[in-house]
Each structure stands twice: as structure tokens, then as C-alpha cells.
Design a protein around this motif. Structure first.
Motif, short mmCIF file in Angstrom:
data_model
loop_
_atom_site.label_atom_id
_atom_site.label_comp_id
_atom_site.label_asym_id
_atom_site.label_seq_id
_atom_site.Cartn_x
_atom_site.Cartn_y
_atom_site.Cartn_z
N ARG A 47 14.35 -5.71 18.35
CA ARG A 47 12.90 -5.97 18.21
C ARG A 47 12.66 -7.38 17.68
N ARG A 48 13.46 -7.80 16.71
CA ARG A 48 13.33 -9.17 16.19
C ARG A 48 13.64 -10.19 17.30
N ALA A 49 14.68 -9.93 18.06
CA ALA A 49 15.08 -10.86 19.11
C ALA A 49 14.00 -10.96 20.19
N ARG A 50 13.39 -9.82 20.55
CA ARG A 50 12.32 -9.83 21.56
C ARG A 50 11.15 -10.70 21.09
N MET A 51 10.83 -10.60 19.82
CA MET A 51 9.72 -11.41 19.32
C MET A 51 10.08 -12.89 19.33
N ARG A 52 11.32 -13.20 19.00
CA ARG A 52 11.73 -14.61 18.97
C ARG A 52 11.68 -15.25 20.36
N THR A 53 11.84 -14.43 21.41
CA THR A 53 11.78 -15.00 22.76
C THR A 53 10.39 -15.55 23.07
N LEU A 54 9.39 -15.16 22.28
CA LEU A 54 8.03 -15.65 22.50
C LEU A 54 7.78 -16.99 21.83
N ALA A 55 8.79 -17.52 21.14
CA ALA A 55 8.58 -18.71 20.30
C ALA A 55 8.00 -19.89 21.08
N ASP A 56 8.44 -20.06 22.30
CA ASP A 56 7.98 -21.21 23.09
C ASP A 56 6.97 -20.82 24.16
N THR A 57 6.40 -19.62 24.02
CA THR A 57 5.44 -19.12 25.02
C THR A 57 4.03 -19.24 24.47
N HIS A 106 0.81 -1.22 0.00
CA HIS A 106 0.00 0.00 0.00
C HIS A 106 0.85 1.27 0.00
N ASP A 107 1.81 1.35 0.89
CA ASP A 107 2.60 2.57 1.06
C ASP A 107 4.08 2.21 1.00
N PRO A 108 4.74 2.45 -0.13
CA PRO A 108 6.15 2.03 -0.27
C PRO A 108 7.11 2.73 0.68
N LEU A 109 6.71 3.87 1.26
CA LEU A 109 7.59 4.60 2.16
C LEU A 109 7.42 4.22 3.63
N ASN A 110 6.39 3.44 3.94
CA ASN A 110 6.20 3.03 5.34
C ASN A 110 6.97 1.73 5.59
N VAL A 111 8.28 1.82 5.46
CA VAL A 111 9.11 0.62 5.53
C VAL A 111 9.17 0.07 6.95
N ASP A 112 9.10 0.93 7.94
CA ASP A 112 9.10 0.43 9.31
C ASP A 112 7.81 -0.36 9.58
N GLY A 113 6.70 0.08 8.97
CA GLY A 113 5.47 -0.70 9.04
C GLY A 113 5.63 -2.05 8.36
N HIS A 114 6.35 -2.07 7.23
CA HIS A 114 6.62 -3.35 6.56
C HIS A 114 7.42 -4.26 7.49
N PHE A 115 8.43 -3.69 8.15
CA PHE A 115 9.24 -4.47 9.08
C PHE A 115 8.38 -5.09 10.18
N ALA A 116 7.49 -4.30 10.75
CA ALA A 116 6.64 -4.81 11.84
C ALA A 116 5.73 -5.92 11.34
N LEU A 117 5.11 -5.71 10.17
CA LEU A 117 4.19 -6.72 9.67
C LEU A 117 4.92 -7.98 9.22
N LEU A 118 6.05 -7.83 8.56
CA LEU A 118 6.81 -9.00 8.12
C LEU A 118 7.31 -9.80 9.32
N SER A 119 7.76 -9.12 10.35
CA SER A 119 8.21 -9.82 11.57
C SER A 119 7.06 -10.62 12.17
N ALA A 120 5.87 -10.00 12.23
CA ALA A 120 4.71 -10.69 12.78
C ALA A 120 4.31 -11.87 11.91
N ILE A 121 4.35 -11.69 10.59
CA ILE A 121 3.99 -12.78 9.67
C ILE A 121 4.93 -13.96 9.87
N ALA A 122 6.22 -13.68 9.91
CA ALA A 122 7.19 -14.76 10.09
C ALA A 122 6.95 -15.49 11.41
#
Length: 936
Positions: A363-373, A280-296
């Protein structure tokens, strides 16, 4: 020129009254273009100031930057002609300045030096305009936090708290949300939760609040063990955020929440729904980062629970190739998890390289800590389907039997697919010519039913050869003469040709005569001649019995039952179905079809639970032999029967399974989703129902559904929102429903939704406005013959008048009572009598009020509604207690206790109040004995 100037003013008025969104954006773009055509830069400034705000709300970053830069340059050149504030909400240049640094920071394409320059320019403009520094401090705090300079962010946050507030400070909602997000990101969950709850309790809201704030405390709520609060926050926030593609970060939070709370299917559903937002918005790259991290993260959880091969629909869209690359054959959950993770890591590294930090890596590492939670917070609107096992046959004979069963049910596409597998076997398929002939007949019949005439015709010569090989030359000759007419084709002359064959059939073998009779019976039934069809099915059954083909004897009797239904001979049809189902050797396809037929008959006869059980049994059989195409309809039938039987909790999973199957084959599921949403509401899942119904309403609007259809959906959505205690949104939904009912020419329905609005207003003490709506509703419904709506409106209007000590109440109660008596509505008689009693109390006519309330209680009790009877008596007892007639209250309270055996809350209230009355009467022993009921 004058006409175009007038049009420009009209556009501004329309823009200012239109909610943010695509339509408002198009109006704004039109206004800018028209101002340019007029060559009037002051008008263009008016339009562009609006466009900057519009683009910010809609995630159109490139438009926002361009528009803001144009406006700032013109203001700097001539502040008088192009003022900071054009008195239009967010169309204030210095307020818009707050968005610029954050916008640049959201893309690593902009350097730290560029961002710093914007912040410095902002501060210079603020100082030159004599504006306080609150807005500048906010922007600098956001910049420090977003780049991982946490110590600096903490210092700036402290300065911001002590800085004087001004017109450019964040509003109460945004300020609390921002701080809550910072606290959550820095492991201060309790403080984050406190700020968000202050916002909710204070009713603070803004453009993307409270949805953003609620999403920020989802994990803090979970970590605090407040699972119900987390679930409520998730449902409310997602419902508010799900339609704005600028809300990438909010939706990312919800995808993670679904993944860590055992709702992996919901997480997958959210991923599929919001994947397009990445483009939708090619300049909202930080939003892309957040959504891609969540998708993964979410897809890794989907893989972990056994669905690695689940297809992620929409992931192969061309617009997503820059994120995931190309892939043939679609994306599985496992493959997309890896691709999204790689994309998130790549983007995060670009940000960290620019910022000279490792904040995005953290931020990526914090999300990964939830992997077994995992927290167990079930959200019932989505679930992976758990189907009964359907192992594939292992040989040609097994596929042959499956094809025959599927054809017996009548699922042509599934039958053809199974028949194809017979011929694909390594052993060369079937050796038995009789079976090969039957299979070819099945193929031809299925293709004919699907109107695939050429494919069906092409198989006729081969069928003839195999029939002769199997020893049926006369049948081969018959099919050579009549072709697809024998398979049910209804072209000109087909029916007449079969009638001629039937007249001349005496010399044919029994099976061939049965074939003609059964096909001709189906044609007669299709041609609205059920009596003729019944006669021919009897002949067909006899012929097939002579030929020793029990399968087609059953098929003939099934068609006879259908013909009886068409005649209205329901008892005969039911007896036939019972007889057929008693045969233990029945072909499973026939059994499934018979069960489905009986389910419909039972439903029509009001035996809904029995019908639902039959539909469930049919669905189980269809699942067992892979009738996927047919299964969707049967699941929806089962859901509807359970729904109508008053068991929405049973209906929901069946609707959901049916919808999944319908969606897999690309069917329109709006109507089915509406049923599911309504059932979810009835089952007590109001917030989830509101989410579902909101989606349905949007799809109906996009698909051009009628005003009447949209009105029905909006009205049920309003009820779901009100039940979920989202009263402001409920008012909006009901208001939209009222407009649509008016457009559709449905005054009674319009009156009912106005009544629902009035109930909400009355709940919050807006009695005058509520009464105005009810009077409007009464004027709408009186000219109609909609008795139910008339009663509902007049009853509520009477209650409103009564609460306001308006004598008109009693005439309305009399009118409702007369209608209730006329239509033998005993419960309504009791209810309106109760309303009369409560109104009489407002007029201090106590004895009349008590008499009415006790009459109402007797009426409720007579029809078995002990709870309502106890409620009327409790109100009467309280009225007498307030009048200091304490002795008179005691028997009433005791009667309430007797009635409330199955209503613990009512029983406890009555015991507590009776105990107080007995104390006042000096009967302390009796009071103590009554209060022992409080411990039960």
C-alpha cells in the motif's frame, strides 16, 4: 425507583431520535450508568446494545468491544432474557458481530489467532441461530483483503456473490462500496466506478455511504480522465465525511486526491484539520496508517511546490507525540512529512509481521508511485497565498522609512515591529538626532494607541533627551509637562490640559503648536465634536507648513477629511482625498490610508467597482512594506466591495487572503468565512461553498452563536446544497434554519426558508406537501411588514395553486401584482403576469393565457430582460402549438429568435420547435432555413 425508571425510558427515546455523535454518545453512556444504578441487567442490555452501535459509528473502539462482549456473554447465558435483536435498528447482536473481526484486525495488538477465533465464534453463533452465511462470508472476505491474502479474498468475494442474501447481508450501499474498494485496490478501476455509480444513481445510502464509496473511486476517476466527476465526488464525499473522526480512511483518500490534483494548499489545510483525529481512537491503528501515509505523501507534495517551511498548525499537540515525537519550535511541512512517513512505515511493518504478508508495504509503495503524477483539477476553496514581494530593508535608514510609512497608515503593531529593527541594526541605528526623535515619538504614539501606558511612559525621558539634542528644547519641555496627553491618551484631565496648552501656545514653535492642535483635534473628533476637530486641523496644517513638515500637513488634512465624514460632509471629504492623492510625493503609508478611506466613501456612494479598485491598490501598498496586521482588514474590504458590486469571482481570492492573515493572528474568522462561503456560492462554486458554510455553522453552534446568526448560515448552506443538487441535505439545512428563525422570533425569514423547502418538494412531484409548507409560510409572513418576503411566499403559493387548478391562485396573483405596482417593481409585475398566464393554461383559458404571457413578455422587454421575454413568448408559442393553432405560433417563435441573440440555448430550442411547426404547415423550405440556426 419509578422516577429513575421513567428517566431511563426517556433516555432511550431521546437516544433513538438523536443523530450519531458526541451528544448521542453521552446520552447512551448515561443510560448504561443509570441501568447499573437500578441494578436491572435487562435494562442495561437495552442500553448497551445501543452503546455498541453508537461506539461503532463514532470510532470509540474500546467502548464498542467492551459493550459487545458484555451483551454477547449475557445472551449466551440466557437468550430469552437477552435476545439477539431488540428491534432497534443496528442493535442486533449478530449484526454487531460483523464489526468485531474488523475491529480486532485494525490493531496489530491483536493476533491473527484472536481474529480467527472471533470469526469462528461468529460462524458458530450464526449457525446456532439459524442465520445464513452471508454476514460471515462478508467478515471473512474483509479479513482476507485487509491482511493481503488477495487470492483468498477473491475466492470469498465470489462465494459472497452467489450466497443467498439475508437480513445480515451488507445493504446495497455497503456491498457496492466494499466491492468497489476491492476493485480499486486490485487495479480494476472500471468495475469500481460502475459499482459506485450504480449506488449513486439508485440513491443507496447507509451510515458512511456514499461518502466512503465516492472516496474510493477518486483515483480511478482521475486515471480514467474523468476529472470533473472526480472533483464532484471529492467535494461531496469530503463534505459528508469531514465531521466524523471515525472516517480516517475516507479523509486519507481526500488528502491524497488534493495532493495529486494541484491542490497542495488544500491538502495542507486538510492535514491540519484532521491531525487531531489520530488521537481519537487508539485501537484504529489501520486508520492511523492510512492517514499517516496520506499526510506524508501530501506534505512531500507541499515541499515539492516550494513550501517546505510552511508551518503545520496543530502538529505539536501533546496527543500526537506518540506518532511524531517531540519537536521544539513547531513542525514544518518538510519535517512532518518525514515524521509521518517513518510512523506509517513503523505501523505498516507491525501489521505485516502479524499477518505474514507485505500488504501494508505494498500500500505504501502504491502511493509512492503517484509521486510524479499530477492531474489538473483545481479546487478554489484553498490556495497558497501569492503575495507581492516585500523585501526587507537592508539598513537602519530603510527600516526607519518603513516604520514611518506604517505609522502614517496607522498600523501601530507593524510600525513598532519595524521601529524595533532600526535599533537592532549592526551599525548602531540612526545617527541623526532628528530622526531618532521622530522614531521615539512614533514608538510612544503607537504604544499609547495600544494602551500600553507603562511602556510608553518609560520612553518619554529618552525622547526628551533626544529632542534637546536635536535642538527642540521647547518641545521637550512641553512633553515633560503634558506627557502622554500629547500622544492622544484620554485620561481624566488630559483633554483639558491640552486645551490650556492651546490657549497659551502663542509663544511655542510652529511644530509644537501644530502638535497640540492635531492631538486636540483627534480628541475632539473622538469626543463627537467634528466641527471643532475641523477647525483645529486647519490650524495644525498651517503650523506644520510653517515648520516645513509636509508629512504632518498631510496627516492634518487626512484628519480633517475624517471629521468631514463624521459631519456628513461627504463631498468635501472626497475632494480633500482627491487633492491629497494627487501628490506624487505622498508617503506610501498615507497613500494606502487615503485610498482605503476613498474606497469606503465610493462604496457608500454606490460606486462599488471604483471603491474596490482603491482597496486593491491600498492592499498592494500595504503588502509592499509589510503591513501584515493591517492587510487583513483591507483585503476583506476589497472583497466586500467586489462582492457588493456583483463580482463574487473577484471577491473570493481577496476574502481568502484576508482570512488567512486573520487566522495567522488568532482572530475569529467565522463571519469572514461566512462571507467567503456566500461569495463562493455566487461565483458558481456551490459544492465548495457548502463545505465552507457547513464548517461555519458547526463553529457557530460550538461557539454559542445566536439563533438568528445560525439561521442565516443554515439558510445559505441550504441554498448551496440545493445548487449542488444535494436536495436531501438541502431540505435538512432549510429545516434547521426554519427552526432557528422560529427560535429567534423571525417569522418572515422562517417563511422564506419554508418556501425554499417547498420548491424542492415540488421539484420531485411532492406538490401536496409543498403546498402545505407554502400555506404555513403565508400564515407566518402575512402579519409582518416584510414586503419582499410576503411577495415571494404569496407568488409561490399562487403558482402552486395554479398548478393544482385551484382558483385561489388568481387572488394571490392580484395581491402580488398590487404590491409590485405600489412599489414600482416592474420586473415583478412582468413575472407575476407570466405566472398568471401559465396558471390560466391549466384552466384551459387559452386566449386569456396567451394575452397574459405576451403582456409579460412586453414587460420584461421594456426593462431590458430579453431572456425572460423570450421565455414568456416561447411558452405562449408552445401552448398554441399544443392547441393545433400552428399559424399563430410562427410569429411568436420568430420573435423568440429575435430576442434570443445572446441566449444560445433559448435560440436553439426556438429554432428546433419552429422548424417542426413549419414542416407540419408544409413550409419545408422555410423549415430548412430556420434549422440552419442550429449550426450557428
Amino acid at each position: 425507583m419509578t422516577d429513575r425508571t421513567t428517566r431511563f425510558r426517556q433516555l432511550l427515546d431521546e437516544i433513538d431520535s438523536t443523530p450519531w455523535g458526541p451528544h448521542e454518545q453521552s446520552l447512551t453512556a448515561e443510560a448504561v450508568a443509570l441501568a447499573q444504578e437500578l441494578g436491572d441487567e435487562q435494562l442495561e442490555y437495552q442500553a448497551r446494545m445501543r452503546q455498541t452501535a453508537s461506539a461503532n459509528m463514532g470510532g470509540l473502539t474500546d467502548v464498542m468491544l467492551t459493550s459487545f462482549a458484555w451483551c454477547l456473554a449475557h445472551h449466551d447465558a440466557d437468550p430469552l432474557r437477552f435476545p439477539l435483536d431488540i428491534d432497534n435498528g443496528a442493535a442486533d447482536l449478530m449484526w454487531q458481530f460483523k464489526w468485531m473481526a474488523a475491529t480486532l484486525r485494525a490493531s496489530p495488538a491483536f493476533s491473527s489467532e484472536q481474529i480467527a477465533a472471533v470469526l469462528n465464534d461468529m460462524e458458530a453463533h450464526y449457525r446456532r441461530a439459524g442465520i445464513g452465511m452471508s454476514g460471515v462470508l462478508t467478515a471473512r472476505f474483509e479479513d482476507a483483503w485487509a491482511s493481503g491474502r488477495i487470492d483468498e479474498a477473491e475466492r470469498l468475494r465470489g462465494l459472497l456473490e452467489t450466497a443467498p442474501r439475508d437480513d445480515y447481508s451488507h445493504c446495497d450501499a455497503c456491498g457496492r462500496s466494499q466491492n468497489a474498494g476491492f476493485f480499486a485496490a486490485t487495479d480494476r478501476d472500471e468495475q469500481a466506478i460502475r459499482l459506485v455509480e450504480e449506488m449513486i444513481e439508485g440513491g443507496f445510502s447507509c451510515g458512511e455511504e456514499p461518502e466512503h464509496a465516492l472516496s474510493r473511486v477518486l483515483l480511478p476517476y482521475l486515471r480514467a480522465g474523468r476529472l470533473d466527476d472526480a472533483r464532484s465526488a471529492h467535494l461531496r464525499s469530503y463534505r459528508l465525511a469531514k465531521d466524523n473522526p471515525d472516517n480516517l480512511g475516507i479523509v486519507a483518500n481526500h488528502i491524497v486526491f488534493a495532493a495529486v490534483t494541484g491542490n497542495e494548499a488544500r491538502a495542507l489545510s486538510l492535514v491540519e484539520r484532521h491531525l487531531p483525529w489520530l488521537a481519537h481512537d487508539p485501537l484504529n491503528v489501520d486508520g492511523h496508517f492510512a492517514l499517516l501515509s496520506a499526510i506524508a505523501f501530501a506534505l512531500d507534495r507541499v515541499v515539492a511546490v516550494g513550501h517546505a517551511d510552511a508551518t503545520v498548525r496543530g502538529a505539536d499537540a501533546a496527543g500526537l507525540a506518540p506518532f511524531f515525537g517531540g519537536r521544539e519550535g513547531g513542525w514544518t511541512a518538510s519535517a512532518l512529512a518525514d515524521a509521518a512517513s517513518a510512523a506509517a512505515d513503523r505501523i505498516g511493518a507491525e501489521f505485516d509481521a502479524r499477518d505474514g504478508s507485505d500488504w501494508h508495504a505494498q500500500r505504501r509503495a502504491r502511493m509512492r508511485t503517484l509521486a510524479d503524477t499530477r492531474w489538473d483539477v483545481p479546487v478554489r476553496s484553498d490556495a497558497f497565498a501569492v503575495d507581492a514581494p516585500s523585501p526587507e530593508p537592508q539598513d537602519a535608514q530603510g527600516w526607519y522609512e518603513r516604520a514611518i510609512a506604517l505609522a502614517g497608515y496607522g498600523s501601530e503593531q507593524d510600525a513598532l515591529a519595524a521601529a524595533d529593527r532600526v535599533g537592532d541594526r549592526a551599525d548602531g541605528g540612526l545617527a541623526d538626532a532628528e530622526k531618532r526623535a521622530r522614531l521615539l515619538g512614533l514608538r510612544i504614539g503607537a504604544l499609547t494607541s495600544l494602551a500600553q501606558w507603562d511602556a510608553a511612559e518609560a520612553l518619554l525621558p529618552l525622547r526628551g533627551e533626544v529632542l534637546r539634542e536635536a535642538g527642540h528644547p521647547q518641545q521637550a519641555d512641553l512633553e515633560a509637562r503634558r506627557g502622554l496627553a500629547l500622544y492622544g491618551r484620554g485620561d481624566v484631565g488630559d483633554h483639558a490640559s491640552l486645551e490650556q496648552e492651546w490657549a497659551d501656545a502663542a509663544g511655542l514653535p510652529s511644530w509644537s503648536r501644530g502638535d497640540i492642535a492635531l492631538t486636540l483635534a483627534a480628541l475632539r473628533l473622538r469626543g463627537d465634536d467634528p466641527i471643532g476637530a475641523v477647525e483645529l486641523t486647519e490650524h495644525a496644517a498651517v503650523c506644520f507648513a510653517e515648520a516645513d513638515d509636509e508629512r504632518l500637513v498631510t496627516a492634518s488634512r487626512m484628519l480633517r477629511a475624517m471629521a468631514w465624514v463624521a459631519q456628513g460632509e461627504i463631498d468635501q471629504a472626497h475632494e480633500m482625498l482627491e487633492s491629497l492623492l494627487a501628490d506624487d510625493a505622498l508617503n506610501p503609508g498615507h497613500r494606502a490610508r487615503l485610498l482605503e478611506m476613498r474606497a469606503r466613501l465610493l462604496g457608500g456612494a454606490g460606486r462599488l467597482e471604483e471603491g474596490a479598485a482603491d482597496a486593491d491598490a491600498a492592499a498592494g501598498i500595504l503588502t509592499s512594506f509589510g503591513a501584515i496586521t493591517a492587510l487583513a482588514e483591507t483585503q476583506m474590504l476589497a472583497g466586500a466591495l467586489w462582492d457588493d458590486a456583483g463580482h463574487p469571482d473577484q471577491a473570493v481570492p481577496r476574502y481568502r487572503a484576508g482570512i488567512r492573515l486573520m487566522r495567522e493572528r488568532g482572530a475569529d474568522v467565522r463571519g469572514a468565512d461566512f462571507r467567503l462561503g456566500r461569495a463562493m456560492l455566487a461565483a458558481g462554486h456551490a459544492a465548495e461553498a457548502a463545505e465552507m458554510l457547513g464548517d461555519v455553522l458547526q463553529r457557530e453552534a460550538d461557539g454559542g452563536a445566536s439563533a438568528a446568526s445560525r439561521a442565516m448560515t443554515a439558510a445559505v448552506l441550504g441554498r448551496a446544497l440545493a445548487t449542488a443538487e444535494e436536495y436531501g441535505q438541502a431540505m435538512g439545512a432549510y429545516g434547521y434554519a426554519a427552526e432557528l428563525h422560529a427560535e429567534a422570533g423571525e417569522p418572515a425569514e422562517q417563511a422564506l426558508v419554508l418556501t425554499e423547502q417547498a420548491k424542492i418538494l415540488a421539484r420531485f412531484g411532492e406538490h401536496s406537501d409543498a403546498r402545505d409548507l407554502l400555506e404555513q409560510a403565508a400564515a407566518l409572513v402575512r402579519p409582518t411588514d416584510a414586503i419582499g418576503a410576503l411577495v415571494e411566499v404569496l407568488h409561490n403559493l399562487g403558482q402552486s395553486y395554479g398548478g393544482d387548478r385551484d382558483e385561489r391562485a388568481f387572488a394571490l396573483f392580484d395581491e402580488v401584482l398590487a404590491l409590485a405596482v405600489e412599489h414600482e417593481a416592474d420586473w415583478l409585475v412582468a413575472d407575476v403576469t407570466d405566472s398568471r398566464g401559465r396558471a390560466l393554461i391549466e384552466f384551459d383559458r387559452i386566449d386569456e393565457a396567451i394575452a397574459a404571457l405576451l403582456t409579460a413578455a412586453d414587460g420584461f422587454a421594456a426593462i431590458g430582460d430579453a431572456g425572460s421575454a423570450g421565455g414568456s413568448e416561447l411558452f405562449a408559442a408552445r401552448t398554441l402549438a399544443a392547441a393545433e393553432r400552428l399559424d399563430d405560433t410562427v410569429p411568436l417563435y420568430r420573435s423568440v429568435l429575435d430576442r434570443a441573440a445572446e441566449f444560445p440555448a433559448l435560440r436553439q430550442v426556438a429554432a428546433l420547435e419552429l422548424g417542426d411547426v413549419l414542416d407540419k404547415l408544409g413550409r419545408t423550405g422555410d423549415a430548412a432555413q430556420v434549422r440552419t440556426l442550429l449550426d450557428e
